[in-house]
Motif scaffolding. Sequence first.
Motif, PDB file in Angstrom:
ATOM      1  N   ARG A   1      -3.609  -3.406  -4.314  1.00 31.51           N
ATOM      2  CA  ARG A   1      -3.502  -4.859  -4.480  1.00 31.51           C
ATOM      3  C   ARG A   1      -4.864  -5.533  -4.611  1.00 31.51           C
ATOM      4  O   ARG A   1      -5.795  -5.242  -3.872  1.00 31.51           O
TER       5      ARG A   1
ATOM      6  N   SER B   1      -3.197   3.771   0.671  1.00 33.93           N
ATOM      7  CA  SER B   1      -3.947   3.625  -0.577  1.00 33.93           C
ATOM      8  C   SER B   1      -3.483   2.312  -1.197  1.00 33.93           C
ATOM      9  O   SER B   1      -2.339   2.181  -1.616  1.00 33.93           O
ATOM     10  N   ASP B   2      -4.372   1.335  -1.222  1.00 27.69           N
ATOM     11  CA  ASP B   2      -3.969  -0.040  -1.505  1.00 27.69           C
ATOM     12  C   ASP B   2      -4.282  -0.433  -2.940  1.00 27.69           C
ATOM     13  O   ASP B   2      -5.446  -0.497  -3.331  1.00 27.69           O
TER      14      ASP B   2
ATOM     15  N   ARG C   1     -11.535   4.813  -4.050  1.00 25.56           N
ATOM     16  CA  ARG C   1     -10.739   3.633  -3.752  1.00 25.56           C
ATOM     17  C   ARG C   1      -9.252   3.975  -3.705  1.00 25.56           C
ATOM     18  O   ARG C   1      -8.426   3.114  -3.417  1.00 25.56           O
TER      19      ARG C   1
ATOM     20  N   GLU D   1     -18.952   2.618   2.294  1.00 25.87           N
ATOM     21  CA  GLU D   1     -17.803   3.163   1.576  1.00 25.87           C
ATOM     22  C   GLU D   1     -17.598   4.632   1.911  1.00 25.87           C
ATOM     23  O   GLU D   1     -16.998   5.383   1.134  1.00 25.87           O
TER      24      GLU D   1
ATOM     25  N   ASP E   1     -12.041  -3.390  -9.364  1.00 24.51           N
ATOM     26  CA  ASP E   1     -13.201  -2.502  -9.489  1.00 24.51           C
ATOM     27  C   ASP E   1     -12.802  -1.044  -9.628  1.00 24.51           C
ATOM     28  O   ASP E   1     -13.514  -0.149  -9.218  1.00 24.51           O
TER      29      ASP E   1
ATOM     30  N   PRO F   1       0.831  -1.207   0.000  1.00 21.59           N
ATOM     31  CA  PRO F   1       0.000   0.000   0.000  1.00 21.59           C
ATOM     32  C   PRO F   1       0.867   1.259   0.000  1.00 21.59           C
ATOM     33  O   PRO F   1       1.947   1.277   0.584  1.00 21.59           O
TER      34      PRO F   1
ATOM     35  N   THR G   1     -12.644   4.110   0.599  1.00 24.51           N
ATOM     36  CA  THR G   1     -12.567   2.698   0.939  1.00 24.51           C
ATOM     37  C   THR G   1     -11.267   2.130   0.398  1.00 24.51           C
ATOM     38  O   THR G   1     -10.555   2.793  -0.361  1.00 24.51           O
ATOM     39  N   HIS G   2     -10.911   0.918   0.800  1.00 23.64           N
ATOM     40  CA  HIS G   2      -9.702   0.210   0.362  1.00 23.64           C
ATOM     41  C   HIS G   2      -8.432   0.834   0.929  1.00 23.64           C
ATOM     42  O   HIS G   2      -7.357   0.647   0.364  1.00 23.64           O
ATOM     43  N   GLY G   3      -8.527   1.566   2.012  1.00 20.13           N
ATOM     44  CA  GLY G   3      -7.341   2.113   2.656  1.00 20.13           C
ATOM     45  C   GLY G   3      -7.548   2.167   4.162  1.00 20.13           C
ATOM     46  O   GLY G   3      -8.685   2.130   4.650  1.00 20.13           O
ATOM     47  N   LYS G   4      -6.446   2.247   4.905  1.00 19.03           N
ATOM     48  CA  LYS G   4      -6.510   2.344   6.364  1.00 19.03           C
ATOM     49  C   LYS G   4      -6.180   3.766   6.789  1.00 19.03           C
ATOM     50  O   LYS G   4      -5.203   4.357   6.316  1.00 19.03           O
TER      51      LYS G   4
ATOM     52  N   ARG H   1      -7.495  -5.664  -6.513  1.00 18.35           N
ATOM     53  CA  ARG H   1      -8.796  -5.046  -6.752  1.00 18.35           C
ATOM     54  C   ARG H   1      -9.053  -4.969  -8.244  1.00 18.35           C
ATOM     55  O   ARG H   1      -8.175  -4.601  -9.017  1.00 18.35           O
TER      56      ARG H   1
END
Length: 512
Positions: A134, A131-132, A159, A107, A138, A63, A86-89, A136
Amino acid sequence: MQLSSRRLRAALLAAASLTLVAAVLPPPTALGIGDPLFPELGNPGYDVLSYDLSFTYKDNKSPLDAVTVIDARATAPLERINLDFTHGKVASAEVNGEPARYESVGEDLVLTPRRAVADGGPLRITVRHTSDPRGRGDGGWVPTEDGLAMANQADAAHRVFPCNDHPADKALFTFRISAPAGLTAVANGYQVAPALRIGPSTTWTYRTRHPMATELAQVSVGRSAVVHGTGPHGLPLRNVVPAADRQRLDPWLKKTAGHIEWMEERVGRYPFENYGVLIARATTGFELETQTLSLFESSLFSGDGYPEWYVESVMVHELAHQWFGDSVTPRTWSDLWLNEGHATWYEALYADGLGKYSLERRMREAYQRSDQWRAAGGPPAAPKAAAPGEKIGLFRPVVYDGAALILYALRQEIGTPAFDRIERRWVAQYRDGIAGTADFVRLASQEAGRDLGAFLEPWLYGTKTPPMPGHPEWSAPAPAPAGKAAPGKAAPGKAAPGRTAAGKALPGGKRV
């Protein structure tokens, strides 16, 4: 216990204050602005003025560390602030310089600031997050052979970074991208200063001069060559290609200046600070009109079965989007036909001018399929929503050739001079703004000197294709029976392409 640290006391007081605020508010919920096709996309209560995005790239397996700073103006009193993400911490969040509580709901990233934000007040949001890219499929980050690129259309920018992810809220962007030595980072807009080398990494900074929708953001990292040139009236050109392919791709890059000149002759001055193509070694299934830097798959230029005239017409399609879709951005996603219909129209005009695929033939073929497309995807200005899990399912033939057919019918009805005035006025009047179908009908009526509402209504919203002015001999066959694919209909989410003898897609295929 005596607290001797002033900073620690302040932090504990702030945390206690946030807990008290959260205790008296109802649980956070995901919000949206009610877009007919993406009802949970976008967020009410504020208008974004600018994004400042920082990304640190390591490799495609990790990420990215990121910081998103949003400057906005509140349009209502805000006790909570919803962002699409979404798709991140998230590691931390601040609102107007003070720590804010953060929670993920659906989301949305929901922030609870220490103090409510007043209507009309300034709003600065800082989110430290990952920001990931890996695993995905979509949208958002697109892995390439040597790095990453972005493909955020239609609803995938969130995302990648926290944002108000709807085209109706355009903003200025600044990008700061750090990457290991040997890689090159590019983004929309212009480079603010020379790349800065610090230790084993280099940082690039880019900025847009014109507001941009989140779905048009572009960041690319890879072993790239940046090829500069000059277009009409001194327009800076910046093309980004795999370094190993630079010589092979150079003949294609040299065509861009002529394409811009061709478009300017028809609709007026190019609307942004620079332009270029980003050719990536990636498999996406589409090309994308990211603002000032259109994304293309390298396979399009491989010479493997694609005629030169077809490749050029696709390049013109994405260039035309800089006026139609990027500078003039759709008010809602149901107005997508204004983007894709116009880009397809100029793509078809260009091919016609080359003498390879006549406009009238293409429009007649579209007319014959139009009822089938409407049955499958809805009318051009009221398309059906994409099926769950089909992120590009909105991009059906009805919003491409089916929408270009509306423009052909309009030109047939009012004549070429009035039609050309509409096109030029549309991109001039709504430059750097948003506009929808009703705006187009109103402007067209003004230029034609009569109300075109009754004429355009069935073309835009009808389940059946109206008679074509000037072509009483044209007919639209009945839709295929339910459950059976109409002739030429591709798999869900893909447009029905024409085919060469080699089986390659011709105009009418999916070109976002």
